[in-house]
Design an enzyme around this catalytic site. Structure first.
Site, PDB file in Angstrom:
ATOM      1  N   GLY B  20       0.819  -1.216   0.000  1.00  0.00           N
ATOM      2  CA  GLY B  20       0.000   0.000   0.000  1.00  0.00           C
ATOM      3  C   GLY B  20       0.844   1.252   0.000  1.00  0.00           C
ATOM      4  N   PHE B  23      -0.589   7.231   2.538  1.00  0.00           N
ATOM      5  CA  PHE B  23       0.179   8.097   3.427  1.00  0.00           C
ATOM      6  C   PHE B  23       1.070   7.309   4.372  1.00  0.00           C
ATOM      7  CE2 PHE B  23      -3.260  11.010   2.212  1.00  0.00           C
ATOM      8  CZ  PHE B  23      -2.499  12.103   1.844  1.00  0.00           C
ATOM      9  N   VAL B  88      -2.148  -8.011  -3.803  1.00  0.00           N
ATOM     10  CA  VAL B  88      -1.963  -9.158  -2.921  1.00  0.00           C
ATOM     11  C   VAL B  88      -3.276  -9.924  -2.837  1.00  0.00           C
ATOM     12  CG1 VAL B  88      -1.464  -9.883  -0.560  1.00  0.00           C
ATOM     13  CG2 VAL B  88      -0.183  -7.991  -1.587  1.00  0.00           C
ATOM     14  N   GLU B 180     -18.060  18.154   2.255  1.00  0.00           N
ATOM     15  CA  GLU B 180     -17.261  18.729   1.174  1.00  0.00           C
ATOM     16  C   GLU B 180     -17.904  18.484  -0.183  1.00  0.00           C
ATOM     17  OE1 GLU B 180     -13.021  18.624   3.593  1.00  0.00           O
ATOM     18  OE2 GLU B 180     -13.596  16.912   2.364  1.00  0.00           O
ATOM     19  N   ASP B 309      -5.735   3.474   7.910  1.00  0.00           N
ATOM     20  CA  ASP B 309      -7.147   3.109   7.961  1.00  0.00           C
ATOM     21  C   ASP B 309      -7.371   1.610   8.118  1.00  0.00           C
ATOM     22  OD1 ASP B 309      -7.600   5.759   7.585  1.00  0.00           O
ATOM     23  OD2 ASP B 309      -8.671   5.581   5.686  1.00  0.00           O
ATOM     24  N   ALA B 325      -5.587  11.173   7.236  1.00  0.00           N
ATOM     25  CA  ALA B 325      -4.277  11.143   6.591  1.00  0.00           C
ATOM     26  C   ALA B 325      -3.164  11.399   7.599  1.00  0.00           C
ATOM     27  CB  ALA B 325      -4.232  12.172   5.462  1.00  0.00           C
ATOM     28  N   GLN B 326      -3.388  12.331   8.521  1.00  0.00           N
ATOM     29  CA  GLN B 326      -2.311  12.672   9.456  1.00  0.00           C
ATOM     30  C   GLN B 326      -2.004  11.521  10.417  1.00  0.00           C
ATOM     31  OE1 GLN B 326      -3.352  15.874  12.201  1.00  0.00           O
ATOM     32  NE2 GLN B 326      -5.494  15.710  11.637  1.00  0.00           N
TER      33      GLN B 326
END
Lengths: 442, 442
Positions: B20, B23, B88, B180, B309, B325-326
């Site tokens: 993966g 991030f 995978v 958003e 995640d 993301a952070q």
């Protein structure tokens, strides 16, 4: 809206339907819109495509949205023009109606057919699957994914022969599109990809340009062809001329009696006019283009006009006009203005006259060719002229700014900004592209 | 390359496989690369995706290539890291091997699983077809095409009811992504599309944001939720709270006991971890996330780490970390540096500690919210802070420049640069999107 289009509000105005929002159709719509005449613009895509830069989308230099603009947005200020998304499936020139694929029927008093061209595989329709051509944004994304995927697979290949095969790209057809694809892929592999792989060596990828005729860029002067060939060879492209392709197999290409293992085959050879033209019943040429008279009318039909790549227009010297954006654009402007005048004042249509703005092709960084009558440019200066002219011709200020900046960035860094495949464009399980559901060409 | 990966040249170094390139995974690879340790980075896409801006691709503001960067290019200078494209299919934690979908087997000494999350439709898998979520570039293009197509069809619709239905967009889920999408679509229809249609009136399009819980943006303070709701309502969005969706039909959505005709339904509600985590055999939480210890190890497996995640990490206060993301990025940096140190010096891994950089969501032009401990910003200043932070976090200087310029352009003109659908993303004959061949989530 009713089945008759949108002209109900102005019952006296004739109903004009334009099919195709390319260079020709768009100019017709603008001219009619400027005159305040109602018209319907039909296209099966929502965007106008700046085809001269499409090869840069295919080679990961520009993004798809850089070279496309919504037709609706381009025609926004022409309030008498309505844009509809739809695909024409039938034309009935006796009843003056169009039927769309989803059943909608539109009547017309004047029909403008500007549906462009697709590819011709010279009777080998099975090659279409294996050797995609470059006409639509979808084509460009597909070619980009094919080329990037070949390098990805090469990085994972265990056998050196298989790795070499995967990194062999054959481009069929030595016209401007073939030359541009070959040059751009050669630079991509040499400057951009070279440092990104550990096992594969992209800089060693083999790129072959295969032309059936005696020289590449046959529309240019022989010395220009020689120059282009030398420049391509300097980029490491193997140029073959006088070698028609005999077969395209699953992983091979056969030409000049030899069968070569290959990873990617791209088609830049034959062009066939949109099949819609044939429905008019007017005579067509070998490439399916509708024969038009000097006023761009389909032969034998007084209220149907065919423009651009869909039309076979012969100049007074008996020479057919080439399939260029500038031809389409000039025809669109001529017909749009002429038709508006004709409808407003009854003035007869005037014969179309083509004024060549010159012929150009780009080979690579610092290498392009330009010919216009006695003026011949090549190298640096032609490359710069090409870049400036193409940015200037792009529809929309935002595109101009973005494309200029991306070019500047690429020029300075040798990077490409659009090396992206999405899961729509390939099957990662088999590392192959999905079967195409339709061939391109509109 | 052999089946054992690429570590043959350094037989003493342990084999590390990272699955993966999001991030989390990218930061692990960078840290290992910086330490000169060999590692393999596997991803089924060729690009890292900047997911926080993905909704702007879906709403035609940015192009797909603006928010994606080839993983290979990001990791170019870390010569000990090899990037492979592949999916995978099986993990064997007893034998320490991975099998890819195309049969390749890779052994590992350490496995880092950072495969992110997809969507959960809470057992209603048939909704997936009708209400796409937003996780990949393909998803974003699909949503863009769906929304643009709805307006195109409305322009052609004859019945006013049908026109109104087509221009009704429902967004399920009132978290940041839902907010958003709702805000951005509301602005798209009001400012960008309004003047482009003749029969349809996009500015009258109905946009509904449907949240099951008592308030939108539940991760924020109640007064922030109130502010976001007021701003959305000012943009003409109908906000429904406390109304779980009961059914999504072919052309309808049912919530709060009412069935409403609808043109487009978007899913921003449930999230489910990548199914790969379940193959580890370690315990998972309700959303399928692998329970990890304080050092990010999958419970019961000393050489398998799960990040981002895909992982359920509980902070010392017993609170699970959010899917941001952070969080992923900090975990990646922590593990990458810790693992490098551990391999080089034998130093034990240290517990991960999350430091929140604040929570943010954007509602529209001049309207965003930002919360970090006692600091709360909203409106103009939060919007500006959001834009600067997101541009700064984008991988790659070219992206930063291009995205900044496109934002500036949009800000000044209310235009959007990416209102383009390609023929891959919809079937123009039926004016519907093709059936999806797979659900998103990696």
């Amino acid at each position: 809206m009713n089945q008759e289009g949108t002209v109900a509000a102005q019952p006296r105005a004739p109903r004009i339907v334009i099919v195709g929002g390319g260079f020709a159709g768009l100019e017709v719509a603008k001219a009619l819109g400027r005159a305040g005449l109602p018209a319907v613009m039909l296209d099966r895509q929502n965007h106008h495509l700046f085809q001269p830069l499409l090869y840069q989308v295919a080679t990961a230099a520009l993004s798809a949205t850089d070279v496309a603009e919504p037709i609706r947005k381009v025609l926004r200020r022409y309030e008498s023009v309505q844009v509809l998304l739809g695909e024409v499936s039938e034309i009935d020139t006796a009843r003056n109606t169009l039927r769309l694929a989803d059943g909608l029927v539109l009547g017309y008093d004047y029909l403008v057919l500007a549906t462009g061209a697709g590819h011709s595989y010279f009777g080998h329709d099975d090659w279409a699957e294996r050797a995609p051509g470059l006409k639509t944004l979808g084509d460009a994304r597909r070619i980009r994914a094919l080329a990037l995927l070949a390098f990805e697979r090469a990085e994972r290949a265990i056998e050196p022969d298989e790795q070499a095969r995967l990194m062999t790209i054959a481009i069929v057809g030595g016209g401007p599109t073939g030359v541009e694809l070959a040059g751009s892929l050669a630079e991509l592999r040499r400057y951009t990809l070279a440092r990104d792989f550990r096992s594969a060596r992209p800089e060693a990828a083999k790129i072959m340009l295969i032309e059936a005729g005696p020289r590449i860029l046959p529309a240019f002067l022989p010395e220009t062809s020689d120059y282009a060939r030398r420049r391509l060879e300097k980029l490491g492209v193997d140029v073959f001329t006088g070698t028609p392709v005999e077969d395209i197999g699953e992983d091979t290409i056969t030409f000049a009696g030899h069968t070569v293992p290959v990873g990617v085959v791209l088609w830049a050879a034959g062009v066939a006019a949109s099949p819609l033209g044939a429905q008019l019943g007017a005579p067509t040429d070998r490439a399916g283009r509708v024969m038009v008279d000097e006023c761009l009318r389909a032969q034998g039909l007084s209220n149907v006009f065919v423009l651009g790549d869909a039309a076979a227009f012969t100049d007074p010297a008996g020479k057919p006009l080439p399939g260029l954006a500038q031809v389409a654009k000039q025809q669109g402007i001529h017909l749009g203005q002429g038709l508006a005048r004709h409808i407003r004042t009854g003035a007869p249509l005037e014969p179309f006259e083509y004024r060549s703005r010159g012929n150009t092709a780009i080979i690579g960084r610092h290498a392009a060719v330009f010919e216009r009558e006695r003026l011949r440019l090549k190298g640096w200066i032609a490359w710069l002229a090409w870049a400036i002219i193409h940015v200037y011709l792009l529809v929309g200020f935002q595109h101009r700014m973005m494309v200029s900046l991306q070019w500047l960035w690429r020029y300075l860094t040798f990077e490409r900004g659009a090396r992206v495949m999405t899961e729509e464009s390939f099957d990662v399980r088999t590392a192959r592209l999905p079967t195409r559901t339709r061939t391109s060409g509109k």
